[in-house]
Design an enzyme around this catalytic site. Structure first.
Site, PDB file in Angstrom:
ATOM      1  N   SER A  18      43.398  52.453  33.647  1.00  0.00           N
ATOM      2  CA  SER A  18      43.208  50.995  33.589  1.00  0.00           C
ATOM      3  C   SER A  18      44.209  50.371  32.613  1.00  0.00           C
ATOM      4  O   SER A  18      44.175  49.175  32.349  1.00  0.00           O
ATOM      5  CB  SER A  18      41.777  50.665  33.154  1.00  0.00           C
ATOM      6  OG  SER A  18      41.459  51.327  31.950  1.00  0.00           O
ATOM      7  N   ASN A 105      32.116  53.758  25.768  1.00  0.00           N
ATOM      8  CA  ASN A 105      31.197  52.876  26.506  1.00  0.00           C
ATOM      9  C   ASN A 105      30.778  51.660  25.678  1.00  0.00           C
ATOM     10  O   ASN A 105      30.813  50.525  26.167  1.00  0.00           O
ATOM     11  CB  ASN A 105      29.963  53.652  26.965  1.00  0.00           C
ATOM     12  CG  ASN A 105      30.325  54.784  27.911  1.00  0.00           C
ATOM     13  OD1 ASN A 105      31.464  54.842  28.397  1.00  0.00           O
ATOM     14  ND2 ASN A 105      29.388  55.677  28.173  1.00  0.00           N
ATOM     15  N   THR A 150      31.283   8.049  51.924  1.00  0.00           N
ATOM     16  CA  THR A 150      30.437   9.171  52.331  1.00  0.00           C
ATOM     17  C   THR A 150      30.963   9.575  53.699  1.00  0.00           C
ATOM     18  O   THR A 150      31.443   8.724  54.473  1.00  0.00           O
ATOM     19  CB  THR A 150      28.944   8.788  52.435  1.00  0.00           C
ATOM     20  OG1 THR A 150      28.804   7.796  53.444  1.00  0.00           O
ATOM     21  CG2 THR A 150      28.397   8.247  51.120  1.00  0.00           C
ATOM     22  N   SER A 272      60.745  18.257  49.470  1.00  0.00           N
ATOM     23  CA  SER A 272      60.815  19.147  50.628  1.00  0.00           C
ATOM     24  C   SER A 272      62.234  19.671  50.752  1.00  0.00           C
ATOM     25  O   SER A 272      63.191  18.963  50.457  1.00  0.00           O
ATOM     26  CB  SER A 272      60.429  18.375  51.884  1.00  0.00           C
ATOM     27  OG  SER A 272      60.967  19.004  53.032  1.00  0.00           O
ATOM     28  N   LYS A 278      60.169  13.291  51.091  1.00  0.00           N
ATOM     29  CA  LYS A 278      58.867  13.814  50.693  1.00  0.00           C
ATOM     30  C   LYS A 278      58.657  13.900  49.183  1.00  0.00           C
ATOM     31  O   LYS A 278      59.560  14.224  48.439  1.00  0.00           O
ATOM     32  CB  LYS A 278      58.667  15.230  51.269  1.00  0.00           C
ATOM     33  CG  LYS A 278      58.518  15.297  52.774  1.00  0.00           C
ATOM     34  CD  LYS A 278      57.230  14.666  53.280  1.00  0.00           C
ATOM     35  CE  LYS A 278      56.010  15.469  52.916  1.00  0.00           C
ATOM     36  NZ  LYS A 278      55.886  16.698  53.695  1.00  0.00           N
ATOM     37  N   ASN A 280      55.501  15.712  47.289  1.00  0.00           N
ATOM     38  CA  ASN A 280      54.252  16.413  47.572  1.00  0.00           C
ATOM     39  C   ASN A 280      53.431  16.659  46.311  1.00  0.00           C
ATOM     40  O   ASN A 280      53.972  17.106  45.306  1.00  0.00           O
ATOM     41  CB  ASN A 280      54.557  17.769  48.223  1.00  0.00           C
ATOM     42  CG  ASN A 280      55.388  17.628  49.488  1.00  0.00           C
ATOM     43  OD1 ASN A 280      55.174  16.709  50.273  1.00  0.00           O
ATOM     44  ND2 ASN A 280      56.349  18.520  49.670  1.00  0.00           N
ATOM     45  N   GLU A 285      47.123  20.142  45.298  1.00  0.00           N
ATOM     46  CA  GLU A 285      46.807  21.054  46.407  1.00  0.00           C
ATOM     47  C   GLU A 285      46.404  22.422  45.874  1.00  0.00           C
ATOM     48  O   GLU A 285      45.497  23.077  46.402  1.00  0.00           O
ATOM     49  CB  GLU A 285      48.024  21.213  47.327  1.00  0.00           C
ATOM     50  CG  GLU A 285      48.394  19.929  48.064  1.00  0.00           C
ATOM     51  CD  GLU A 285      49.769  20.047  48.722  1.00  0.00           C
ATOM     52  OE1 GLU A 285      49.837  20.627  49.812  1.00  0.00           O
ATOM     53  OE2 GLU A 285      50.751  19.566  48.135  1.00  0.00           O
ATOM     54  N   TYR A 312      26.413  53.407  31.840  1.00  0.00           N
ATOM     55  CA  TYR A 312      27.804  53.160  32.196  1.00  0.00           C
ATOM     56  C   TYR A 312      28.195  53.957  33.434  1.00  0.00           C
ATOM     57  O   TYR A 312      27.832  55.127  33.589  1.00  0.00           O
ATOM     58  CB  TYR A 312      28.743  53.532  31.032  1.00  0.00           C
ATOM     59  CG  TYR A 312      30.209  53.331  31.382  1.00  0.00           C
ATOM     60  CD1 TYR A 312      30.804  52.079  31.275  1.00  0.00           C
ATOM     61  CD2 TYR A 312      30.983  54.383  31.867  1.00  0.00           C
ATOM     62  CE1 TYR A 312      32.130  51.878  31.622  1.00  0.00           C
ATOM     63  CE2 TYR A 312      32.322  54.201  32.216  1.00  0.00           C
ATOM     64  CZ  TYR A 312      32.882  52.938  32.093  1.00  0.00           C
ATOM     65  OH  TYR A 312      34.194  52.744  32.447  1.00  0.00           O
ATOM     66  N   GLN A 317      34.718  49.590  35.202  1.00  0.00           N
ATOM     67  CA  GLN A 317      36.109  49.324  34.819  1.00  0.00           C
ATOM     68  C   GLN A 317      36.708  48.213  35.700  1.00  0.00           C
ATOM     69  O   GLN A 317      37.665  47.554  35.316  1.00  0.00           O
ATOM     70  CB  GLN A 317      36.913  50.620  34.957  1.00  0.00           C
ATOM     71  CG  GLN A 317      38.367  50.512  34.609  1.00  0.00           C
ATOM     72  CD  GLN A 317      39.009  51.883  34.431  1.00  0.00           C
ATOM     73  OE1 GLN A 317      38.829  52.536  33.417  1.00  0.00           O
ATOM     74  NE2 GLN A 317      39.737  52.344  35.438  1.00  0.00           N
ATOM     75  N   LYS A 320      37.420  44.174  34.796  1.00  0.00           N
ATOM     76  CA  LYS A 320      38.499  43.541  34.024  1.00  0.00           C
ATOM     77  C   LYS A 320      39.466  42.709  34.852  1.00  0.00           C
ATOM     78  O   LYS A 320      39.768  41.573  34.503  1.00  0.00           O
ATOM     79  CB  LYS A 320      39.243  44.595  33.219  1.00  0.00           C
ATOM     80  CG  LYS A 320      38.419  45.042  32.027  1.00  0.00           C
ATOM     81  CD  LYS A 320      39.026  46.221  31.335  1.00  0.00           C
ATOM     82  CE  LYS A 320      37.931  47.043  30.712  1.00  0.00           C
ATOM     83  NZ  LYS A 320      36.949  47.582  31.697  1.00  0.00           N
TER      84      LYS A 320
HETATM   85  N1  ARG Z   1      38.554  52.163  30.736  1.00  0.00           N
HETATM   86  C1  ARG Z   1      37.145  52.236  30.717  1.00  0.00           C
HETATM   87  C2  ARG Z   1      36.559  50.906  31.223  1.00  0.00           C
HETATM   88  O1  ARG Z   1      37.269  49.983  31.280  1.00  0.00           O
HETATM   89  C3  ARG Z   1      36.658  52.478  29.334  1.00  0.00           C
HETATM   90  C4  ARG Z   1      35.307  53.113  29.278  1.00  0.00           C
HETATM   91  C5  ARG Z   1      35.427  54.521  29.666  1.00  0.00           C
HETATM   92  N2  ARG Z   1      34.196  55.234  29.455  1.00  0.00           N
HETATM   93  C6  ARG Z   1      34.023  56.382  30.024  1.00  0.00           C
HETATM   94  N3  ARG Z   1      32.873  56.947  29.835  1.00  0.00           N
HETATM   95  N4  ARG Z   1      34.914  56.937  30.784  1.00  0.00           N
HETATM   96  O2  ARG Z   1      35.436  50.806  31.598  1.00  0.00           O
END
Ligand code: ARG
Length: 455
Positions: A18, A105, A150, A272, A278, A280, A285, A312, A317, A320
């Site tokens: 990640s 975690n 409306t 354009s 034009k 725009n 938009e 967990y 992951q 994110k």
């Molecule tokens: N990169 C992991 C995440 O974003 C970190 C946590 C990893 N924990 C684990 N038990 N592998 O969730």
């Protein structure tokens, strides 16, 4: 890792890593580590000398990351491991002690909640800028008549100031939602360990205090399994983006030759490649077009979390990229919307022309009859017939002759003509929250209070 004999497969690394996106959490990760180390030292779980080494080392790591000179390893699975690996390279044993009484975690949950809290505060500030732009524009156009719609059909006249304040209140509610996100991200996960708590006499209150968390998460399992605060952010962001899309959509419409109600500044428009004439309103938009993407982040995370057994799971992951994309999209849209509004120019005449359409007074004529004792439903029918007559004859309501008028109702006379000629059907909307100047004055006071409360 001692548990393994064989190295990781390239494909496993590819799906598992990640680092390419969670790098942006490095400031939060380092802050969290410093607070954790200070707590460990204060409880004599590590030595005071270890703490100094860790703090010095983390400062160096941060410097490298800030400068972009940090060298990542092929084995750095995520930003947490990369930072700890580098710290240990720099300060040796002390670095290797940092992860005592901590798991990735509770670490990642802490980093993400710190980050979410900050971005929720930032969103709130950006919303205030937008609310200010709307309030200012509403004030300077407080008595500019325009049609309200409306079904996108002309309905009743309103002041442009009133229309713009409608958006102000939407964003005011968004602000409230982001304040709630800050609250949702204010229980400290760190100290929960992997899921069961730690084998040391830790001081979680101290860590909470140092990191600005209002409380300590009461259950270690919930602490590491919880991503509600991200769902809350994404939900607030999705609603806010939807509001921005409606604002954008109206500006697109109003910028068209057909409406001609407004023109965005050159700085917020494109030309354009083919058609020289034009201009725009692309930013507007894109406010419209980007909203579904924020909602997609919300549905992504609901999908990730739904049905996950405690605690967990690596699925998490996936929180994110959804969060980061929503943050980037929303923050850019909020800034762009404010910038665009700050330079927009409205066309008073075009709006007034459209608002001069006498059909917009239909309800007002019906209400004239109501005041003379005609039940509203009946008045509605009479005016409906009047309107049909005018449409069929191709004339304005004021052009209906006295005889014809009498045929529809003997209660319509001079006051009918006065109503149509003075166009006073905006000022008569005196009810609380209505569009008359008097009601609008009260609304501006409430808006000022709301802005004050948001700041
Ligand atoms: N990169 C992991 C995440 O974003 C970190 C946590 C990893 N924990 C684990 N038990 N592998 O969730």
């Amino acid at each position: 890792m001692a548990r393994f004999e064989d190295p990781q497969h390239e494909l496993f690394k590819a799906i598992n890593t990640s680092l390419q996106f969670d790098q942006r959490l490095y400031p939060e990760d380092i802050e969290g580590s410093i607070a954790h180390a200070e707590m460990l030292a204060s409880r004599h779980i590590i030595g005071a000398d270890d703490l100094e080494e860790i703090k010095g080392g983390l400062a160096l790591v941060k410097k490298e990351l800030d400068a972009g000179s940090f060298v990542f390893n092929d084995d750095d699975e995520d930003i947490h491991m990369a930072i700890e690996r580098r710290l240990t390279e720099l300060v040796g044993d002390a670095g290797a002690k940092l992860h005592t009484a901590r798991s990735r975690n509770d670490q990642v949950a802490t980093d993400v909640s710190l980050y979410t809290r900050r971005r929720a505060i930032a969103a709130g500030e950006k919303i205030v800028r937008l609310m200010t732009a709307l309030n200012d524009a509403a004030k300077s156009h407080r008595d500019w008549p325009m049609p309200g719609y409306t079904h996108l059909q002309r309905a009743q006249s309103v002041y442009l100031g009133h229309h713009l304040l409608a958006y102000f209140w939407m964003f005011r509610r968004d602000h409230t939602r982001f304040v709630a996100v800050v609250d949702a991200a204010s229980a400290l996960p760190l100290g929960a360990g992997a899921l069961a708590g730690a084998n040391f006499d830790t001081d979680r209150e101290m860590v909470a205090d140092k990191l600005g968390f209002a409380s300590v998460a009461p259950n270690s399992m919930d602490a590491v399994a919880n991503r509600d605060f991200v769902l809350d952010y994404l939900s607030a962001a999705a609603i806010c983006a939807t509001h921005l899309s409606r604002l954008g959509a109206e500006i697109v419409l109003w910028s068209s030759e057909e409406f001609g109600f407004c023109e965005v500044a050159d700085g917020f428009a494109s030309g354009s490649s083919l058609m020289p004439q034009k201009k725009n309103p692309d930013a507007a938009e894109l406010l419209r077009g980007k909203a579904p993407r924020v909602l997609a982040s919300l549905t992504t995370l609901h999908g990730v979390m739904h049905g996950l057994p405690l605690t967990y799971n690596k699925d998490m992951q996936e929180d994110k990229e959804a969060l980061f994309d929503a943050v980037d999209t929303l923050e850019l849209c909020l800034d762009a919307a404010a910038g665009m509004l700050e330079g927009i120019v409205f066309n008073r005449d075009r709006m007034a022309d459209a608002a001069g359409d006498q059909m917009l007074a239909a309800v007002d004529i019906a209400d004239l009859l109501v005041r003379k004792g005609v039940p509203f439903r009946e008045a509605h029918g009479i005016v409906g017939s009047l309107v049909r007559h005018a449409v069929e004859q191709g004339i304005r309501l004021s052009e209906i002759g006295d005889d014809d008028l009498n045929g529809f109702s003997d209660k319509l006379g001079d006051d009918y003509r006065a109503l149509l000629s003075d166009g006073g059907w905006i000022e008569s909307k005196q009810s609380q929250g209505g569009t008359s100047s008097a009601s609008l004055d009260v609304q501006f006071e409430r808006a000022a209070d709301a802005l004050q409360a948001c700041r």
